[in-house]
Design a protein around this motif. Structure first.
Motif, PDB file in Angstrom:
ATOM      1  N   GLU A  72      30.037  40.752  43.648  1.00 24.85           N
ATOM      2  CA  GLU A  72      30.108  41.128  42.510  1.00 24.85           C
ATOM      3  C   GLU A  72      30.786  40.605  41.220  1.00 24.85           C
ATOM      4  O   GLU A  72      31.249  41.409  40.417  1.00 24.85           O
ATOM      5  N   ASP A 128      50.265  41.625  37.139  1.00 24.81           N
ATOM      6  CA  ASP A 128      48.634  41.150  36.524  1.00 24.81           C
ATOM      7  C   ASP A 128      48.868  40.252  34.833  1.00 24.81           C
ATOM      8  O   ASP A 128      49.226  41.346  33.761  1.00 24.81           O
ATOM      9  N   ASN A 131      36.617  44.392  34.794  1.00 20.14           N
ATOM     10  CA  ASN A 131      37.659  45.317  34.372  1.00 20.14           C
ATOM     11  C   ASN A 131      37.558  46.022  34.405  1.00 20.14           C
ATOM     12  O   ASN A 131      37.893  46.293  33.098  1.00 20.14           O
ATOM     13  N   GLN A 132      37.980  47.443  35.279  1.00 17.94           N
ATOM     14  CA  GLN A 132      37.594  48.664  35.725  1.00 17.94           C
ATOM     15  C   GLN A 132      36.485  48.744  34.652  1.00 17.94           C
ATOM     16  O   GLN A 132      36.339  49.483  33.215  1.00 17.94           O
ATOM     17  N   GLY A 133      34.938  48.042  34.018  1.00 10.94           N
ATOM     18  CA  GLY A 133      33.533  48.283  34.004  1.00 10.94           C
ATOM     19  C   GLY A 133      33.535  47.734  32.508  1.00 10.94           C
ATOM     20  O   GLY A 133      32.571  47.603  31.363  1.00 10.94           O
ATOM     21  N   THR A 141      36.573  41.566  30.405  1.00 16.66           N
ATOM     22  CA  THR A 141      37.772  41.146  30.087  1.00 16.66           C
ATOM     23  C   THR A 141      37.607  39.901  30.478  1.00 16.66           C
ATOM     24  O   THR A 141      37.462  38.974  31.764  1.00 16.66           O
ATOM     25  N   LYS A 162      42.540  39.774  40.245  1.00 14.00           N
ATOM     26  CA  LYS A 162      41.277  39.920  41.182  1.00 14.00           C
ATOM     27  C   LYS A 162      40.877  38.706  41.097  1.00 14.00           C
ATOM     28  O   LYS A 162      40.219  37.871  42.129  1.00 14.00           O
TER      29      LYS A 162
END
Lengths: 126, 280
Positions: free
Chosen positions: B69, B124, B146-148, B151, B196
């Motif tokens: 990922e 975070d 980060n959510q697509g 970042t 993450k």
């Protein structure tokens, strides 16, 4: 272009880890079946630790005992394969850093491998 | 107890340990050791040897998915592995000379700390302070999806993180656990990595760290195949199922209940250790 190779390497390392876990666990499972067929009713006692009790306590001893195809030796071989899976991953990482010409990180991978090689020497005094 | 009965009990217990360990984020190793020692009277040296094997199995299994990922920072992982592997070998060697009672007491304390850490609110950090010279030299600053959205993040206090990892590695080698809680402290609080990235990178390092101490344990006769077999098969299956359930589960209450149960186990380990219940 560089980004593509990075993704490829990540994919190869991911697959290597997955295959390593599957193969080693399959080996452990085969060993487990053989072990339980021969020893299901045997009494076991693990209350006291004894260094000499487990005779399969080195890579060499696992391979010399392997031809007898005893369940416990096959289990131990599977565990050894599992231990070497993350180590193989460092070798892969070293190769990928080499392809990226990031020699600092090739060196770092080699240092980690050397530290692990120290533990292969029997953890210092045996 | 017969070999068959022992195998079945440990297999079921380890499945549960792996399942709950994965749901709560505590890991399977910290649960399997009290189960083997307090529940089945297995000597702590064998319990540690079996546990470290299960740590390799679960962390390697999930690292396979994370690496693909692109969440894992491989450079941070490799650099800090110098610290964790050195620590792991040191810890595994100390474990040989340390009285089993002390090992049990230290284990209990780390268990309480780790379960408290799972309850902590996760803040975070996305650090944008690019002033760290070491982070620049070791090319640690990177970016993550980060959510697509890709970042970027910066890393700080590399030295502090390295030192903390040395400590985490030592405890991992000493106690046969992944010490994920300590690794997250090093990467979240000290190096200020996004959550993450720190979780997946810590997991990525765990396999290598555990492999270093597992080799020492193997040579010390602490890895008994008849104990390690049901432990690693059970924990791995449990963790795999746990990871599937985790996606759509609310774990807040479970974490609370679990932290209490684990703390009771920890106090028992400490009590038994202090009263000499672990033999010598």
């Amino acid at each position: 272009m560089n980004k593509v190779t990075d993704k490829d390497i990540q994919s190869i390392i991911g697959n290597l880890l997955r295959i390593g876990v599957i193969l080693s666990m399959a080996t452990v499972l085969i060993g487990a079946v053989i072990y339980l067929f021969g020893n299901a009713g045997k009494r076991v006692d693990y209350h006291a630790f004894d260094y000499a009790k487990v005779h399969l306590n080195s890579i060499k001893s696992i391979f010399t005992n392997l031809p007898a195809l005893e369940g416990i030796t096959i289990i131990q071989l599977g565990l050894l394969m599992l231990i070497f899976t993350p180590i193989a991953r460092i070798v892969m990482a070293a190769v990928s850093f080499f392809i990226e010409k990031d020699y600092l990180y090739v060196l770092i991978c080699v240092i980690v491998l050397l530290i692990i090689a120290m533990s292969l020497n029997g953890g210092f005094a045996h | 107890m017969t070999a068959l009965l022992f195998t079945v009990i440990v297999l079921l217990g380890s499945f549960l340990a792996g399942f709950l360990g994965s749901l709560t984020g505590l890991g399977g190793g910290v649960i399997i050791i009290p189960l083997l020692t307090l529940g089945l009277g297995v000597d702590i040296h064998y319990a540690i040897g079996a546990s470290i094997i299960s740590v390799i199995a679960t962390s390697t299994g999930s690292a396979a998915a994370y690496v693909k990922e692109g969440l894992t920072n491989m450079r941070i992982g490799m650099l800090l592995e110098i610290a964790t592997t050195m620590g792991a070998i040191l810890g595994a060697v100390i474990a040989v000379y340390l009285n089993a009672s002390y090992v049990a007491v230290i284990f209990g304390l780390i268990l309480i700390f780790s379960s408290a850490m799972t309850l902590r609110k996760k803040v975070d950090h996305v650090n944008q302070d690019y002033s760290s010279k070491l982070a620049k030299f070791f090319k640690l600053n990177s970016s993550y999806p980060n959510q697509g959205v890709e970042t970027p993040y910066a890393v700080r206090n590399v030295g502090g993180g390295f030192f903390m990892m040395l400590f985490a590695g030592t405890l991992s080698g000493l106690l046969g656990i992944g010490s994920g809680a300590l690794k997250v402290v090093a990467m979240d609080n000290i190096m200020r990595l996004p959550f993450k990235v720190s979780t997946t990178t810590s997991n990525f390092m765990m396999g290598v760290t555990a492999a270093a101490s597992a080799i020492v344990y193997l040579h010390r006769g602490q890895i008994d195949p008849t104990i390690a077999m049901p432990v690693c098969l059970g924990v791995l299956c449990g963790a795999t199922v746990g990871a599937k359930v985790l996606v759509n589960a609310n774990t807040t209450k479970l974490k609370m209940v679990f932290a209490v149960v684990v703390s009771i186990l920890a106090i028992q380990m400490i009590y038994k250790g202090l009263t000499g219940g672990f033999g010598g």
